[in-house]
Design an enzyme around this catalytic site. Structure first.
Site, short mmCIF file in Angstrom:
data_model
loop_
_atom_site.label_atom_id
_atom_site.label_comp_id
_atom_site.label_asym_id
_atom_site.label_seq_id
_atom_site.Cartn_x
_atom_site.Cartn_y
_atom_site.Cartn_z
N GLU A 143 -4.97 -3.36 -6.15
CA GLU A 143 -5.38 -4.60 -5.50
C GLU A 143 -4.76 -4.63 -4.13
OE1 GLU A 143 -7.59 -6.69 -6.55
OE2 GLU A 143 -7.84 -5.33 -8.23
N CYS A 190 -2.31 -12.88 -0.14
CA CYS A 190 -3.05 -11.67 0.21
C CYS A 190 -4.23 -12.02 1.09
CB CYS A 190 -3.57 -10.95 -1.02
SG CYS A 190 -2.58 -11.19 -2.48
N SER A 226 0.82 -1.20 0.00
CA SER A 226 0.00 0.00 0.00
C SER A 226 0.86 1.26 0.00
CB SER A 226 -0.96 0.00 1.18
OG SER A 226 -0.39 -0.62 2.29
#
Lengths: 511, 511, 511, 511
Positions: free
Chosen positions: A302, A337, A285
């Site tokens: 994503e 993830c 991020s």
């Protein structure tokens, strides 16, 4: 755009049965593995003494670069792959190539529609290639070399990729471009809606799924008529480099995709100069936020996720649930993830043998078969420090793990930790001073466990509401009222519900 | 039910390119053709002296029968295939097999959902098999032996079938079973809609597309969980018999489908005793009506059609339009359900070279390459008699053809006619006493041509309104107002519009 | 999320017929207009001496504020509306109200589904209210007072809004929440996809469509379970303030929406503190970019556009095309997001009477009936300066207009220009030094006209490719090859094609 | 065709709240009820001394006929309605009217698309009319007079009809005509799919839902461009006759629908002469079979059903389940197509108070408020005879009811029975000699009850498999495995699942 067909993670599955149907009919030649008609490396033989090389692909040609980046073997620290990394002085061919693609794309429903069929054909062929045992073994082993995970997990990537390609065989790409119309107000009027490409686009993907993430994103973009430049994390880009060669072998036009290796700064420069109309970024991020600002919003991100699982009051099938928890938290060494980061269990489960079964399963994981392995983004020390901070919270305790792996030669830049679970009381988690610490995502074999009583369910819901990243989640229960209560009061990209729910496992069928 | 995935006819297309991608990788063994691992016959070698045999398949086994039906080679009249035909005393195993399947089917969204994936897998494998040059050649030649048509036309069937199977690869069968839900009025209420199978079903198919029609109908039925018994016209059932063997080779469970050869009376008896919940019948309307009455409406019928084409006032690309007219009217010797039966041309076209170009193209058709061939449901005499009746109408004339084929050994039970076009004035067509005669469908190389002026368009629309069977139609024009006028005032299963419109050519992508 | 149901502009349409069906049955009381049960103002009577007041709505109550903003009557400059503008010290109640809404929204398919029906009911009632002549007249006149446009154009907003609400009557809101499911891999597995709300959201809308844009965005957000705070440009917010009262009257729960008047700085502060999960912004791109950075991408932007129209080589129906050009360029004084900014005409059209007809239509527009009126974001001087710059380009010329309006009392802060068209040669437009100037959007009654020859079509396509904002476009031709060429090689939000194509006119049926 | 939008039964619901929103705004005049602008009768005042008259409507005019049929008041036997019944000599105008409609319909996407909007408008207006308390009361009372049921049940029909019409307000009819397209193989090719009408159609509906069934079928047919002739069972056709007048009042073009009263023989003749392209028949299967044969399959049949409910092993909310069972079995005196005909209860339920609660609820039903009332297709004697036959089965017993109603003047041609339940052991039900008797549908207040143990579930599934009519069903349980087992192994038009499942209650949102 319809071009974003993204599926985030591998499907766990046993080796595929029934492949023998082909055996009476086809047979691969008996030449050694790198005789695969597309491959330029032999997955088994790459080593410090026989390093592999990864090239770039631009304007229809494989190219080298001035500099190269040496990748260390994650299992022994030897430099075993040389990646030709493009620097800022070398980006011009990539800028030009991307700029050649108009905004209306390489095809659209009114331009070159025969290319929808071409891509159906490429997909069918590539799927069939990946279904060949020697090819799937090649990619499975290659993945294991750069992103260590068990054979089963690495094979899972290949399998999902193959099924995805099967899904877009025949006319299915053309069906994606399905339009609709409604009658207008007057004779001769009709409104039609069509799917249009973006034209030039960029795809940037991370290390943890070296084949599945880039292939699914790339093909999705191509199907709708986009021209992508693809950049995969250099540590693992050899997998996609070989896949590009397979795709060319199956008929992918060489002008349709460029493939670049570079550092982030160079890629950022390329994006600013070539100005793709959309960038699809999967990764951390921190980088994502910088890109969002630079690209003024023309980006799709994503997320990673701090993924949760709630076990409801009805205790059943403890063995199965323990097995799923183990897989969700520790498969791929926790580097999915969608890995389970926190487990909320109803007190009825604490009274069961769940935790001890989870411990047993965790302890069976071993480096030899890569059911546990190197962590590529956290060092051992960072993970142990995080654990120590958690254990300072009153009432916390180590449930299992918590120690470095032993007898290994994983280089120090990577992490090596036994599968670990730390218990933290729910009331402590909710405290302002602890919440951020507890819900920090550790991209490794690490999870938080906590417990709640019936009357504490609102606290759980409150905790779930306060978390930031909402990717996947699971509610494990067969009680319809409990399911309804938790699902109706939470929000997630994907929620799995039912006694057999899991956080990982989004397959290729997910849309 | 979602089980009816029907596509009616072959796609004309050149031999498929790019098959060479496989050549560097796979190679079929060099054994002779019938070494195909599934095949029990050699398409080239079947003859009066080496007749082939066709069996039945029931309850998991290939079976013979007491009697057999000898099929004559349509090109030379020799008995060359023995079909094991079941009689009324032998139907019990078929009745039992069908009755074993419950109304909720072999699978549904709540039962055995793994079978959706199984069928995705079977489809991918069968598609890949059909893509092999030796396999596609085998079926192309086998089709030509029993339903004489050009190599290109026969190959078209194989190609459409292969593409259809590709379309249902991977997860696409499961996606067919997609359900939907809407929120209810109160908390805890939701309505869901699911696709459910019929359970036991029957599929009855005609001679003209021996592979494409039964495979597409069969697979569509299987995908949704039905258990079909399949009956193909005995004259051509060898093609589907071999295809059943290919499907078994690709993993089709042997209990899922039965395959029967019989006469109509026996089949009727089977339907009454086994009482399938749906019968899908493609074939002559005479049989269809009887079945509809016997089965009390539990039947779906695929019509034949008297298919029309209208050429608008704008004359362009005469060569292309002539070529399409020739294909639409005479490919497969006019034995497609969608063959062009009547051509309405604007007077601007009569002034062009269209008709003379059509004549030239028709005259190039020859028996050697089966661009013209035997007609299986009309004798030469019947077709000539029909022509004579038409030529009695004032103003009628023969445009071309109208004579028997020469130098052939087609047996007398079949027809052998040169491609024929008869002109009838529009005003005569519309007369009560002529209308039925002119619009009678001749399943052979035979079409009506007429002409109209601008102010006669309403007469054309009137004629189209009065016809009975509405399967396909084409409006050839680029004038949007003309297209709108004709399309808005007619009704058809499929209407093709635009300058390149045709009546035949519905591909596998058609839904 | 499915909550964004955005429709950007008014539908031109004559007064609705057939309203008389109600007259025999219902009758509004004969009391004066402000006797409308919800209204607090009388549209006709607002004036400098009897100014109207606009309040805020938060946490279920209408509230005033410390300061107010005086809005000038755009036709005579008198201060005629006092808007209670919230400043940064007063935002706390709005922050709290928004924060009360959880991320999973006020409803979702698993929470309070009866609210889907409630919103179907509110929509039906509000639609019926807007269908009453007195109510539609009230809103039409109120729009005209603050965003001067013709009665027909203002009525168009009311009509589109009414039809939109009709579209979501009954069960249609619940149908929006339709979910889907696919069978899983194993018995008991199914994947389901649901539409989920964002929870707290913000909606910021501009001056040009004071009713339609905020209502459509607000209702779309509410239908899916979001809780919006709405901010409309203060110059016109009185319209939405009255509409909020109508919606409350029709059953809108008072806790579901807040309504705020403020300057941009205060709104920015509110967004940062309340942190809505999505902000939907319609307005200038300068503000949009700042918001995108501040809100880290959690924003959806509705672009303005430099909208183009291409007239193809086939000249037909000149009167109709001229009328559409006049409407597209000058209705609402050119202040629609989709107004025609540039017209590319084939030389065949230049030889026709098109331009002279367009001039005649433009000259008929007059201030009295607001077919031309004040420009709210550009002054007269700014527009004349832009025109002068354009006229410096070699070969440019003024086609018509180009002068200030006469005999008016429009205040100087607004613009007042006659409908204007400037011709610029295509070769000049394409020059690097002119392109940005020519394609600058002027949100007023101003358009560029240019001409091209057959062989210059690629230049046109090049110009269209180089433009930035792609909202709507029109290709005016009945030639299918021309349409295909232009549509296939351009990109736009909405493209209208056909001889009757227009850039404006996206109705409520558009999705 | 998309024209069949059928919803079979009334929604039980309390009187609609919140109607007061209108009261401040609209007010109906104070004139007496028959001042409703469309109505020609007063529902309360129809009686033997003041009989109502029902006319036919054809070619735009209300017409009488030579003969009329006198309908008896079902509560007291007085002749109270005269229906003008057309005989075979009078059908010509109907034949001509239907024949005037071409096969391509009154509108389609290429013809008169403005009619899609017209029907959106008619629907909105009619929905609003039905929402008026005086109008809904008028239809509710009128229904009660001819098809006696409680006010709530009769109001349910009006409510569902209103909501259905709301659902097709605005642009929703045009959205029904949504088409789709896929790109073709070559530039310039696209395939499009459109919804086309049948053209002339017939709709035949039964007595039990005099308003809902004909209106929903009629409007669905009209929306897609069909021209229907409507025939409702003469006993109740006065309701639809009045509704036709309301629809004309709301703008329904008078040429679009014909309305006929006749006996079955005449209707059959009409169908054969006018030859509608589709007939939609709802009613008894005996008539249906004859029609299917006569019309050669051009018919859609809406079945009756022998509807079942299974109560699973988990006993919860006994009061609620008892209430739903009472409603499902006895509302409308059991004369819903979806009425519960047989109840399979797990033995756990037999041990609960379920049956005694059901008895209590049944005993509260009384003639005064029509919670029980006349049965229109079975006499009292026929129902008692059926009960006696059942009670001869070993182990059978009467649970409650089983006696004629008392103190009533229901004419002898109708039935009058107390709500009745008969217990039959599951093993007896399954016997060949009993099965048909037990599963015979009695269209009245009559149900079978049986019981099963855990290990008898396969017997239940077997019984469900053997039944013929599969309309609705309910599985009452919150146990996901039980639900999956029963749903996966049965087949029905609609299955309701969950603890609150019911057999009746399909609302207008059902598709």
């Amino acid at each position: 755009m319809g071009s974003r067909l993204l599926f985030r993670q591998a499907r766990i599955g046993g080796p595929r049965n029934g492949r023998s149907w082909l055996s009476s009919f086809h047979h691969l030649s008996s030449r050694s593995l790198h005789s695969l008609p597309f491959a330029t490396v032999n997955a088994e033989e790459i080593s410090g003494s026989r390093p592999a090389e990864v090239e770039n692909f631009v304007q229809g040609n494989w190219t080298k670069s001035k500099n190269s980046n040496e990748i260390l073997d994650p299992l022994n620290g030897e430099p075993f792959i040389k990646v030709a990394e493009v620097d800022e002085t070398e980006i011009q061919p990539f800028v030009e190539s991307l700029s050649k693609c108009p905004k209306h794309g390489l095809h659209n429903p009114f331009k070159a529609p025969e290319r929808y069929l071409l891509y159906g054909d490429i997909s069918a062929k590539a799927a069939h290639m990946l279904a060949q045992p020697k090819v799937s073994d090649f990619f499975t082993r290659l993945i294991q070399r750069v992103a260590p995970k068990s054979y089963q997990q690495a094979f899972g990537e290949v399998y999902v990729t193959q099924k995805f390609l099967e899904n877009f065989s025949g006319d299915q790409v053309r069906f994606l471009a399905r339009s609709f119309g409604v009658p207008g107000n007057h004779l001769g009027q009709q409104s039609h809606g069509f799917r249009w490409p973006y034209g030039p686009v960029a795809i940037i993907t991370p290390f943890n799924f070296p084949l599945e993430i880039p292939v699914l994103q790339l093909m999705g973009a191509l199907y709708m008529g986009n021209k992508p430049v693809v950049k995969v994390d250099s540590k693992v880009s050899i997998v996609m480099e070989q896949m590009m060669r397979l795709l060319h072998h199956c008929g992918l036009p060489v002008e349709d995709v460029d493939f670049i290796n570079s550092d982030g700064k160079t890629m950022n420069r390329l994006l600013l100069e070539a100005n793709p109309r959309m960038t699809l970024f999967t990764g951390s991020s921190r980088v994502a936020e910088k890109l969002a600002t630079d690209l003024k919003g023309q980006i799709k991100l994503e997320d990673a996720g701090f993924d949760w699982k709630v076990l409801g009051p009805d205790v059943q099938e403890v063995d199965y649930v323990a097995w799923v928890c183990d897989q969700d938290a520790y498969a791929c060494s926790g580097q999915k993830c969608s890995a389970q980061s926190i487990l909320f269990m109803h007190e009825n489960w604490s009274k069961s043998s769940l935790i001890s079964k989870m411990r047993n399963l965790a302890e069976r994981r071993k480096l030899e078969d890569l059911t546990i392995g190197p962590v590529l983004t956290f060092t051992t020390g960072q993970m142990l420090d995080h654990m120590s901070s958690l254990l300072c919270i009153p009432g916390s305790k180590l449930l299992f793990g918590g120690e470095p792996l032993e007898n290994h030669s994983i280089p120090h830049i990577y992490g090596a930790l036994k599968p670990t679970a730390v218990y933290v009381p729910i009331d402590e988690i909710l405290k302002e001073e602890n919440f951020e610490l507890v819900t920090r995502e550790i991209f490794g074999p690490f999870q938080i466990v906590t417990e709640y009583k019936d009357d504490q369910l609102p606290k759980i819901l409150d905790a779930l509401e306060r978390m930031h990243a909402h990717l996947t989640a699971a509610v494990v229960s067969n009680d319809p009222l409990f399911l309804q209560e938790v699902i109706g009061k939470t929000v997630n990209g994907t929620t799995y519900a039912g006694l057999r729910a899991r956080t990982t496992g989004a397959p290729q069928n997910h849309w």
